[in-house]
Design an enzyme around this catalytic site. Structure first.
Site, short mmCIF file in Angstrom:
data_model
loop_
_atom_site.label_atom_id
_atom_site.label_comp_id
_atom_site.label_asym_id
_atom_site.label_seq_id
_atom_site.Cartn_x
_atom_site.Cartn_y
_atom_site.Cartn_z
N LYS B 146 0.80 -1.31 -0.02
CA LYS B 146 0.04 -0.07 0.05
C LYS B 146 1.04 1.34 -0.05
CE LYS B 146 -2.39 3.35 1.91
NZ LYS B 146 -1.90 4.97 2.38
N GLY B 201 4.67 3.66 10.79
CA GLY B 201 4.03 4.86 10.54
C GLY B 201 3.62 5.23 11.99
N SER B 202 2.67 6.41 11.93
CA SER B 202 2.17 6.70 13.15
C SER B 202 1.60 5.99 14.29
CB SER B 202 1.24 8.00 13.01
OG SER B 202 0.05 7.69 12.68
N GLY B 206 -1.29 3.40 13.18
CA GLY B 206 -0.88 1.86 13.33
C GLY B 206 -2.12 1.20 14.24
N GLU B 225 5.39 -0.54 13.38
CA GLU B 225 6.33 0.21 13.92
C GLU B 225 5.69 1.43 14.27
OE1 GLU B 225 9.21 2.82 13.52
OE2 GLU B 225 10.39 1.59 12.41
N CYS B 262 12.42 7.38 13.11
CA CYS B 262 11.74 6.70 14.13
C CYS B 262 12.88 6.66 15.39
CB CYS B 262 11.38 5.36 13.60
SG CYS B 262 12.43 4.49 12.46
#
Lengths: 485, 485
Positions: B146, B201-202, B206, B225, B262
């Site tokens: 995606k 991502g956030s 998530g 993550e 991150c």
């Protein structure tokens, strides 16, 4: 158990963690072997207690206790071997392909205090000192067992014996604790100190607990073994070669321990036109009645069998009974039903959901049926799928492997070998994670990876020190190796 | 993408699975190396496209593309090596300690089609051909990416190049597919054919996706993550020994790629009374402004910084700016704040939650503070915890290891080495599972154990056949071995 004392238990487990996680392999292995030994020393007492509380047969319980002791000793060997730590040492490399690389070392490490929900159907092997406890202790995790109400006195006695053995080996007091009651179990599942949980039981309860674990402010891994219908696929060739033996084996596998096994074959798929009634009736009518584990299981069994038999197109091949004794316990003999494939498809959950107890359904499939397609459609997640093929017959093994943790070629799925190559876990709803709960790979559920970058020797955990004091196998990536990437 | 075509994508991935899962290691390794090569052949084109879409610097993007190619080649080596399969062969044993044991063989096997949610901040290394895709393809899983809306044209181009390379190596058309749009992502996450998902991502997104994966009729593994504040703990001794170098290094680690990493250190803990203002201001004021990845990230950065600075007791050490250009893009220089430990504790999420961008907080702790206790209380789940210690200073490493996947001793957490010993995953909210998403161990996320009992040679997967056609390392348990248990 009050909220206060539940918190005490969790704190005691957390306080034990530094010692259990850092205990040398020899200490952990010794602790596991002492636990096995003390169970062996108390065999008669424990088996009598188990028999009284569960109604399981003496021989079965003795065998299960032996299995439980073997599991503990097997994990002692796993700890001593050390391969399970997957220790990796990457040497610092100024010429690393992506620029200078630091010294990096990674090992798997015990996740923290583990909560084990004991099962009812294996009062030894999946209970206080069962496989989950053995794997978690081997990993270096303190364990809190939520005892099953089906065998409370046995649970208390085993906990006392095993905690004593662990303490004698030098592990701290909180290495193994036992709690009782649903509220205590849920409170611990939501306690910040608990870092992972395992469960063996029904799909309904397992789903509730999995949701609780996921809804924590900090979700934790929940390894649940929830249920499985374990389809057995029989070809015309296999029936021609060994039909009678096969049908007798089927009934025996359905009936053993009154069918209260997670690997009991719930469905036997045979070609339309197979004559199986006489053989099934002969075998099933010879099975002595067996007590179901507790009253609630007997009630559910009664209701589930009624629902399954009530589905359109289902007929009874052998009608077992469910007798209540003076104490309200249920005593059952096997009930075998049958239905054409189309009826099974149309019946839905009433027929397709697991029936815990000595009940199974013979499914008659038309010639040319794509059996792997049937498994994908009707039985998508199982601990096991069994194939009975004729000599040199082929099968779509790769497609079937998507729907089970273990594929059997002949034989029966009940009687799970406790060995390195066992996989007791499969796609949902068989288990909530892809992990196995039987065999040596089960230790992986209670470990997590931790990497140390440029750490001084004195601050590294033993498996990663240059002098390798635990003498564990390690994978080395020396400087310069990245040139080959 | 319409629902119809999303379903088509899932079906194409499912159709590719037999071929990708059964492709010989040499084929899969060749496919990964061809993918790396074609990315290398198109470096200038791809870097230009990435720069236009993300605003990241040329040198950084070239480095990231190299890293992406190295990841693909690294996994080619993992596939050829075969250790990751953890193949185990237990010989049938009539004298097994628990009664006759069947022939049992277990290997890890690709889980099925994998859905990869690409990240915005690494348009190469955590995107279409990034680490998750490399690990899943190496495992033998078809991949649907995606794409992240932050670099749609780059995603399309990389997907076309890499799919072409995979096909040339003999993998099927559906081995790598790309979809765009949130709806398509969610539809695929809920599609029965998708068997696992990964996400970078956030925390907010998530958590939503993890809940969707868990709410499926058949929940699937979701490896997310989500975010990390990566505390850096500095002792008085370290400051005495190398204070200026340390503070300059801190600002550089916060500012690199505009803090959109991150592993950016969100908090630097220093002893009360440390004089850090001048060094921080000197370093931060020398940092050139850097574009934030997209407008939404700039908006969120603006809001988060304002919230953090609005907390009681927080002061600004260096005020960066956030300038909007004609296209609405945000250009930022680092903002460094400071607060006493008590104020951080009192401020709660406004200050403690991750700020994605070049912002960080210096936390002043009183002498004698238990820093591991502070991490447990305020920063319980991280990708990294970094220690800056003086020579021969001790630290409670075991307690800190509970709160991070990687512990650093000196240095900075940004710049993650792609090597066998990397662990890029930690306790919640760093990741949703204990797995790593960087390094060779990342392949484990896309595998599940399957055991074969008494299987004819012709029906076994190659890693388990007697003749071992893939030549993989295997662990053997010969008959008689259980006597030692």
């Amino acid at each position: 158990m009050t909220e206060q004392t539940t918190d005490d238990v969790a704190r005691r487990a957390a306080a034990a963690y530094p010692a259990t996680s850092q205990a040398a392999p020899a200490v952990r292995a010794d602790a596991l072997r002492r636990a096995a030994a003390t169970l062996g020393d108390h065999t008669d007492e424990l088996v009598a207690l188990a028999q009284e509380e569960t109604g399981l047969a003496d021989a079965r319980l003795r065998g299960e206790l032996t299995r439980t002791r073997v599991q503990l000793r097997l994990f002692a060997g796993v700890v001593e071997d050390g391969t399970y730590l997957d220790a990796r040492l990457d040497e610092a490399d100024p010429d690393f392909v992506l620029g200078p690389r630091p010294d990096l070392r990674r090992t798997l490490w015990p996740v923290g205090p583990v909560l084990v929900f004991a099962a009812s159907n294996f009062p030894f092997a999946f209970s206080v000192a069962g496989g989950d406890t053995a794997a978690a202790l081997a990993a270096g995790c303190p364990v809190v067992v939520k005892a099953h109400p089906g065998h409370p006195r046995l649970a208390e006695r085993v906990a006392a014996l095993v905690s004593g053995a662990l303490t004698e080996a030098g592990l701290p007091d909180g290495a193994l604790q036992r709690v009782a009651g649903q509220d205590a179990g849920v409170a611990l599942l939501e306690h910040p100190a608990v870092r992972a949980a395992s469960f063996t039981g029904s799909q309904r309860v397992g789903q509730l607990l999995a949701a609780r674990a996921a809804a924590r402010p900090d979700p934790i891994p929940f390894h649940g073994e929830l249920g499985s219908v374990n389809p057995v696929l029989v070809s015309a060739g296999a029936l021609r070669e060994r039909g009678d033996e096969l049908l007798a084996g089927y009934v025996a596998s359905v009936s053993g321990s009154a069918g209260q096994l997670c690997t009991k074959p719930g469905f036997l798929l045979v070609p339309e036109g197979t004559a199986y009634d006489d053989a099934v009736v002969a075998a099933a009518s010879a099975v002595a009645e067996h007590r179901l584990l507790d009253r609630a299981i007997a009630d559910r069994y009664d209701a589930r069998v009624a629902a399954a038999l009530g589905a359109d197109g289902v007929r009874v091949v052998h009608a077992g009974h469910l007798r209540r004794d003076a104490d309200g316990h249920g005593w059952a003999t096997p009930t075998i039903a049958a239905a054409p494939l189309d009826a099974v498809r149309a019946a839905g959950p009433a027929l397709l959901d697991e029936v815990f107890g000595p009940f199974s359904v013979v499914v008659e499939y038309p010639e040319g049926t794509d059996l792997a397609g049937v498994v994908a459609e009707l039985f998508p997640g199982n601990l096991t799928v069994t194939l009975h093929l004729g000599a040199r017959e082929d099968a779509p093994v790769d497609r079937l492997a998507r729907h089970a943790g273990r594929l059997l070629f002949g034989g029966w799925p009940t009687g799970v070998a406790v060995t390195p190559a066992m996989q007791h876990g499969g796609p949902w709803p068989a288990t909530t994670t892809d992990a196995t709960s039987v065999g040596t790979a089960a230790i992986g559920r209670f470990l997590r990876g931790v990497a140390y970058q440029d750490a001084p020797q004195s601050l590294l955990p033993p498996p990663l020190r240059d002098d390798n004091p635990w003498n564990v196998p390690r994978t080395l990536s020396p400087r310069g190796a990245s040139a080959a990437w």
